[in-house]
Design a protein around this motif. Structure first.
Motif, PDB file in Angstrom:
ATOM      1  N   SER A   1       4.811 -16.935  -1.467  1.00  0.00           N
ATOM      2  CA  SER A   1       5.083 -18.572  -1.178  1.00  0.00           C
ATOM      3  C   SER A   1       3.619 -19.137  -0.930  1.00  0.00           C
ATOM      4  O   SER A   1       3.782 -20.311  -1.031  1.00  0.00           O
ATOM      5  CB  SER A   1       6.216 -18.673   0.012  1.00  0.00           C
ATOM      6  OG  SER A   1       5.352 -18.070   1.131  1.00  0.00           O
ATOM      7  N   GLY A   2       2.869 -18.344  -0.268  1.00  0.00           N
ATOM      8  CA  GLY A   2       1.617 -18.936   0.374  1.00  0.00           C
ATOM      9  C   GLY A   2       0.225 -18.642  -0.276  1.00  0.00           C
ATOM     10  O   GLY A   2      -0.761 -19.505  -0.130  1.00  0.00           O
ATOM     11  N   GLY A   3       0.248 -17.585  -0.988  1.00  0.00           N
ATOM     12  CA  GLY A   3      -0.751 -17.249  -2.131  1.00  0.00           C
ATOM     13  C   GLY A   3      -2.145 -16.861  -1.146  1.00  0.00           C
ATOM     14  O   GLY A   3      -3.054 -16.562  -1.663  1.00  0.00           O
ATOM     15  N   GLN A   4      -1.760 -16.589   0.018  1.00  0.00           N
ATOM     16  CA  GLN A   4      -2.969 -16.021   1.005  1.00  0.00           C
ATOM     17  C   GLN A   4      -3.366 -14.464   0.551  1.00  0.00           C
ATOM     18  O   GLN A   4      -2.485 -13.712   0.550  1.00  0.00           O
ATOM     19  CB  GLN A   4      -2.515 -16.155   2.425  1.00  0.00           C
ATOM     20  CG  GLN A   4      -2.233 -17.366   3.107  1.00  0.00           C
ATOM     21  CD  GLN A   4      -3.940 -18.255   2.979  1.00  0.00           C
ATOM     22  OE1 GLN A   4      -4.804 -17.607   3.234  1.00  0.00           O
ATOM     23  NE2 GLN A   4      -3.864 -19.208   2.740  1.00  0.00           N
ATOM     24  N   GLU A   5      -4.535 -14.182   0.203  1.00  0.00           N
ATOM     25  CA  GLU A   5      -5.072 -12.984  -0.263  1.00  0.00           C
ATOM     26  C   GLU A   5      -4.818 -12.087   0.962  1.00  0.00           C
ATOM     27  O   GLU A   5      -4.585 -10.870   0.551  1.00  0.00           O
ATOM     28  CB  GLU A   5      -6.461 -13.124  -0.579  1.00  0.00           C
ATOM     29  CG  GLU A   5      -7.160 -11.708  -1.189  1.00  0.00           C
ATOM     30  CD  GLU A   5      -6.432 -11.045  -2.407  1.00  0.00           C
ATOM     31  OE1 GLU A   5      -6.607  -9.835  -2.579  1.00  0.00           O
ATOM     32  OE2 GLU A   5      -5.523 -11.839  -3.097  1.00  0.00           O
ATOM     33  N   THR A   6      -5.044 -12.361   1.933  1.00  0.00           N
ATOM     34  CA  THR A   6      -5.073 -11.466   3.328  1.00  0.00           C
ATOM     35  C   THR A   6      -3.380 -10.907   3.487  1.00  0.00           C
ATOM     36  O   THR A   6      -3.181  -9.696   3.894  1.00  0.00           O
ATOM     37  CB  THR A   6      -5.439 -12.117   4.697  1.00  0.00           C
ATOM     38  OG1 THR A   6      -4.662 -13.262   4.624  1.00  0.00           O
ATOM     39  CG2 THR A   6      -6.660 -12.465   4.701  1.00  0.00           C
ATOM     40  N   ASP A   7      -2.456 -11.555   3.066  1.00  0.00           N
ATOM     41  CA  ASP A   7      -1.038 -11.302   3.066  1.00  0.00           C
ATOM     42  C   ASP A   7      -0.930 -10.010   1.928  1.00  0.00           C
ATOM     43  O   ASP A   7      -0.295  -9.123   2.214  1.00  0.00           O
ATOM     44  CB  ASP A   7      -0.009 -12.228   2.661  1.00  0.00           C
ATOM     45  CG  ASP A   7       0.123 -13.179   3.926  1.00  0.00           C
ATOM     46  OD1 ASP A   7      -0.345 -12.713   5.091  1.00  0.00           O
ATOM     47  OD2 ASP A   7       0.588 -14.432   3.821  1.00  0.00           O
ATOM     48  N   ARG A   8      -1.538 -10.464   0.719  1.00  0.00           N
ATOM     49  CA  ARG A   8      -1.336  -9.325  -0.233  1.00  0.00           C
ATOM     50  C   ARG A   8      -1.976  -7.972  -0.011  1.00  0.00           C
ATOM     51  O   ARG A   8      -1.577  -6.853   0.019  1.00  0.00           O
ATOM     52  CB  ARG A   8      -2.065  -9.757  -1.637  1.00  0.00           C
ATOM     53  CG  ARG A   8      -1.855  -9.020  -2.742  1.00  0.00           C
ATOM     54  CD  ARG A   8      -2.459  -9.359  -4.005  1.00  0.00           C
ATOM     55  NE  ARG A   8      -4.047  -9.256  -3.833  1.00  0.00           N
ATOM     56  CZ  ARG A   8      -4.612  -8.226  -4.101  1.00  0.00           C
ATOM     57  NH1 ARG A   8      -4.007  -7.027  -4.649  1.00  0.00           N
ATOM     58  NH2 ARG A   8      -6.185  -7.834  -3.998  1.00  0.00           N
ATOM     59  N   THR A   9      -3.218  -8.121   0.678  1.00  0.00           N
ATOM     60  CA  THR A   9      -3.941  -6.772   1.045  1.00  0.00           C
ATOM     61  C   THR A   9      -3.307  -6.134   2.328  1.00  0.00           C
ATOM     62  O   THR A   9      -3.204  -5.076   2.284  1.00  0.00           O
ATOM     63  CB  THR A   9      -5.513  -7.119   1.323  1.00  0.00           C
ATOM     64  OG1 THR A   9      -5.569  -8.169   2.328  1.00  0.00           O
ATOM     65  CG2 THR A   9      -6.166  -7.771  -0.045  1.00  0.00           C
ATOM     66  N   SER A  10      -2.578  -6.863   3.212  1.00  0.00           N
ATOM     67  CA  SER A  10      -2.174  -6.446   4.315  1.00  0.00           C
ATOM     68  C   SER A  10      -1.004  -5.645   3.669  1.00  0.00           C
ATOM     69  O   SER A  10      -0.512  -4.581   4.235  1.00  0.00           O
ATOM     70  CB  SER A  10      -1.741  -7.434   5.380  1.00  0.00           C
ATOM     71  OG  SER A  10      -2.905  -7.895   5.760  1.00  0.00           O
ATOM     72  N   ALA A  11      -0.157  -6.304   2.754  1.00  0.00           N
ATOM     73  CA  ALA A  11       1.107  -5.694   2.300  1.00  0.00           C
ATOM     74  C   ALA A  11       0.750  -4.311   2.038  1.00  0.00           C
ATOM     75  O   ALA A  11       1.339  -3.472   1.799  1.00  0.00           O
ATOM     76  CB  ALA A  11       1.861  -6.477   1.561  1.00  0.00           C
ATOM     77  N   LEU A  12      -0.289  -4.456   0.884  1.00  0.00           N
ATOM     78  CA  LEU A  12      -0.734  -2.963   0.068  1.00  0.00           C
ATOM     79  C   LEU A  12      -1.149  -1.883   1.072  1.00  0.00           C
ATOM     80  O   LEU A  12      -1.075  -0.741   1.042  1.00  0.00           O
ATOM     81  CB  LEU A  12      -1.841  -3.406  -0.664  1.00  0.00           C
ATOM     82  CG  LEU A  12      -1.427  -4.025  -1.952  1.00  0.00           C
ATOM     83  CD1 LEU A  12      -2.645  -4.743  -2.863  1.00  0.00           C
ATOM     84  CD2 LEU A  12      -0.406  -3.258  -3.023  1.00  0.00           C
ATOM     85  N   GLN A  13      -1.994  -2.317   2.237  1.00  0.00           N
ATOM     86  CA  GLN A  13      -2.291  -1.600   3.275  1.00  0.00           C
ATOM     87  C   GLN A  13      -1.086  -0.594   3.925  1.00  0.00           C
ATOM     88  O   GLN A  13      -1.284   0.505   4.108  1.00  0.00           O
ATOM     89  CB  GLN A  13      -3.328  -2.150   4.423  1.00  0.00           C
ATOM     90  CG  GLN A  13      -3.837  -1.157   5.445  1.00  0.00           C
ATOM     91  CD  GLN A  13      -4.525  -1.834   6.414  1.00  0.00           C
ATOM     92  OE1 GLN A  13      -4.814  -3.255   6.437  1.00  0.00           O
ATOM     93  NE2 GLN A  13      -5.259  -1.140   7.251  1.00  0.00           N
ATOM     94  N   TYR A  14      -0.118  -1.604   4.355  1.00  0.00           N
ATOM     95  CA  TYR A  14       0.856  -0.687   4.894  1.00  0.00           C
ATOM     96  C   TYR A  14       1.677   0.037   3.863  1.00  0.00           C
ATOM     97  O   TYR A  14       2.125   1.176   4.242  1.00  0.00           O
ATOM     98  CB  TYR A  14       2.078  -1.946   5.287  1.00  0.00           C
ATOM     99  CG  TYR A  14       1.778  -2.530   6.593  1.00  0.00           C
ATOM    100  CD1 TYR A  14       1.466  -1.889   7.878  1.00  0.00           C
ATOM    101  CD2 TYR A  14       1.477  -3.868   6.640  1.00  0.00           C
ATOM    102  CE1 TYR A  14       1.261  -2.349   8.755  1.00  0.00           C
ATOM    103  CE2 TYR A  14       1.071  -4.457   7.864  1.00  0.00           C
ATOM    104  CZ  TYR A  14       1.002  -3.484   8.895  1.00  0.00           C
ATOM    105  OH  TYR A  14       0.512  -4.401  10.128  1.00  0.00           O
ATOM    106  N   LEU A  15       1.882  -0.189   2.656  1.00  0.00           N
ATOM    107  CA  LEU A  15       2.454   0.516   1.580  1.00  0.00           C
ATOM    108  C   LEU A  15       1.527   1.865   1.477  1.00  0.00           C
ATOM    109  O   LEU A  15       2.373   3.030   1.176  1.00  0.00           O
ATOM    110  CB  LEU A  15       2.838  -0.148   0.257  1.00  0.00           C
ATOM    111  CG  LEU A  15       3.914  -1.311   0.379  1.00  0.00           C
ATOM    112  CD1 LEU A  15       3.745  -1.997  -0.743  1.00  0.00           C
ATOM    113  CD2 LEU A  15       5.153  -0.718   0.588  1.00  0.00           C
ATOM    114  N   ASN A  16       0.401   1.748   1.136  1.00  0.00           N
ATOM    115  CA  ASN A  16      -0.721   2.873   0.854  1.00  0.00           C
ATOM    116  C   ASN A  16      -0.533   3.791   2.073  1.00  0.00           C
ATOM    117  O   ASN A  16      -0.613   5.012   1.834  1.00  0.00           O
ATOM    118  CB  ASN A  16      -1.934   2.199   0.642  1.00  0.00           C
ATOM    119  CG  ASN A  16      -2.000   1.944  -0.884  1.00  0.00           C
ATOM    120  OD1 ASN A  16      -1.570   2.836  -1.796  1.00  0.00           O
ATOM    121  ND2 ASN A  16      -2.448   0.815  -1.236  1.00  0.00           N
TER     122      ASN A  16
END
Length: 489
Positions: free
Chosen positions: A379-394
């Motif tokens: 919804s917001g396109g913030q790159e930090t949200d993408r990388t944080s989501a990936l960090q939690y998943l990894n």
């Protein structure tokens, strides 16, 4: 020694005219007078512990398949599992008359409504009676905090089973009756709205978190404290689609309880149970019955003896795991039939372990945060949200795979959300009715292939956004309360 007696109404009288829960009837039967007395009552009547509150919701989902009735080498039916076949077929086929208990053989087991309201009643007694006993204010606040949290937990369970998913029209959608006092009036109580019920759940959890953080330290994972309150708030907000709050409360938990169980350290032993507190540091709250035991719908997995039970783990679920994903090894009991291995039931607690395989785990918080961040990235396109989501998943996956683990990096928002949801299904399978709740909030359809006793197949489909997302209220509850309205079918 005088005996503590709390006169609790049977669940069938929840909405009837009796106005007293507590009374004295003899010199040896007394009202509770201390916080210790109320603590004993809370343990027996408010906490779930080994209670099997609902063991049927997994059968509603695409995580379970039908195998029909096993047969002997002669071709005759092996009736060893006939009761499980009969008890589960109405659930698997989405038969409204069996789900509401008016037909079929499993009416009592399917009546989660009565069991949850019985526990709510226990919570209300503690909350209402707290000012009538002696004890420190700290002890009183600790008792009220635990009771508020548990009451919210049970109401949220009722919402997940008997109500439609949370939507914009929640203010006009039926919820469940809100009973917030041990006092019962002559008036029957109708259903509050979905919005009112959710509001009460959030209010109870928020107040519980404040009281418990200031006044109570949990001695073990069989008790609930403020971290459990934060975790449940994250769960509730995820279900509502309030991503910022779901992330916030998940991260509050992870700020204090972030440790995961590294499965690679146990991969050679062949034995790891994620709800066994002696092996796993990620259990925040634990309850339920041990899956080694017999339930209304499933036989003990240690008694399968080379044949399928009527309802077992779906192949579709097993196929979600990669070859080096150790959860496939540790999360399922297995049976060998005609030389092939099949998953049968959840093995998140061992047959000789203490406690059940339901509750709250740290892993759920990683998944809640990851999904919320992935949706916020879309919804917001913030790159930090993408990388944080990936960090939690990894981080979660690094503790679930054999070494070496290859990190994932997903650029597309929709793909990231889909991956987070698939990871959620892999991690939280057959636990705490997560899959049923996710099917509802995501608006998914489910197709079941029912195998009857003669081996014939019939397809039953739960349509996307089906009225049966809100299960039928048990007929016994409707008969005793003329203000209750049945769900659409």
């Amino acid at each position: 020694m005088k005996q503590l007696i709390i006169y609790l109404l049977p669940i069938c009288l929840l909405f009837s005219s009796c106005k007293k829960f507590l009374k004295e009837t003899s010199p040896d039967e007394i009202k509770p007078t201390t916080t210790d007395d109320l603590y004993a009552l809370m343990i027996s009547d408010a906490y779930p512990y080994t209670a099997n509150l609902e063991d049927f919701s997994d059968i509603l989902t695409d995580d379970v398949r039908s195998y029909g009735m096993p047969r002997k080498s002669t071709g005759e039916q092996n009736t060893t599992y006939s009761s499980y076949y009969q008890n589960g077929q109405g659930v698997f086929k989405y038969d409204a008359e069996e789900l509401d208990g008016s037909e079929g053989t499993a009416a009592t087991a399917l009546n989660a409504w009565a069991r949850y309201y019985s526990k709510i009643k226990g919570c209300n007694i503690i909350i209402d009676y707290i000012d009538n006993v002696s004890g420190t204010q700290k002890d009183k606040d600790a008792l009220v905090g635990q009771s508020l949290l548990l009451r919210a937990f049970y109401y949220f369970k009722l919402l997940q089973l008997y109500c439609a998913p949370y939507v914009a029209s929640a203010a006009s959608t039926p919820g469940v009756p809100l009973i917030l006092s041990m006092q019962v009036s002559d008036e029957h109580i109708g259903r509050s709205t979905l919005q009112e019920t959710f509001d009460q759940v959030e209010k109870d959890l928020t107040q519980a978190a404040t009281l418990l953080e200031a006044n109570y330290k949990t001695p073990n994972a069989y008790r609930v404290g403020y971290i459990a309150a934060y975790a449940l708030l994250s769960r509730v907000y995820l279900y509502k689609g309030e991503w910022d709050k779901a992330i916030d409360y998940a991260e509050k938990v992870l700020a204090e309880r972030s440790q995961l169980t590294d499965m690679s350290l146990s991969s050679s032993s062949g034995s790891l149970y994620i709800y066994d507190q002696s092996q796993s540091a990620e259990v925040i709250f634990q309850y339920g019955s041990n899956p080694s035991g017999v339930t209304t719908f499933f036989p003990s997995p240690i008694s399968y003896s080379g044949m399928h039970a009527p309802y077992e783990v779906a192949d579709e679920l097993g196929q979600l795991y990669e070859n080096n994903d150790l959860r496939y090894k540790f999360y399922f009991y297995k049976v060998t039939v005609s030389g092939a291995s099949y998953n049968t039931r959840s093995s998140k607690i061992g047959v000789n372990s203490k406690g059940g395989d339901k509750g709250i785990r740290v892993a759920e918080m990683y998944l809640n945060a990851a999904e919320g961040l992935a949706r916020r990235f879309k919804s917001g396109g913030q790159e930090t949200d993408r990388t944080s989501a990936l960090q939690y998943l990894n981080t979660l996956r690094q503790n679930r795979f054999s070494s070496p683990y290859t990190t994932i990096d997903i650029q597309n928002a929709d793909s990231l959300i889909s991956f987070a949801l698939a990871e959620r299904r892999r991690e939280l399978c057959l636990e705490e009715n997560f899959r049923w709740a996710d099917i509802k909030r995501l608006g998914l359809s489910v197709t079941h292939n029912f195998i009857d006793a003669d081996g014939n197949s019939t397809i039953y489909t739960l349509a996307a956004n089906s009225p049966l997302y809100a299960l039928p209220i048990p007929v016994t509850a409707l008969e005793r309360n003329n203000k209750l309205t049945q769900n659409a079918r």
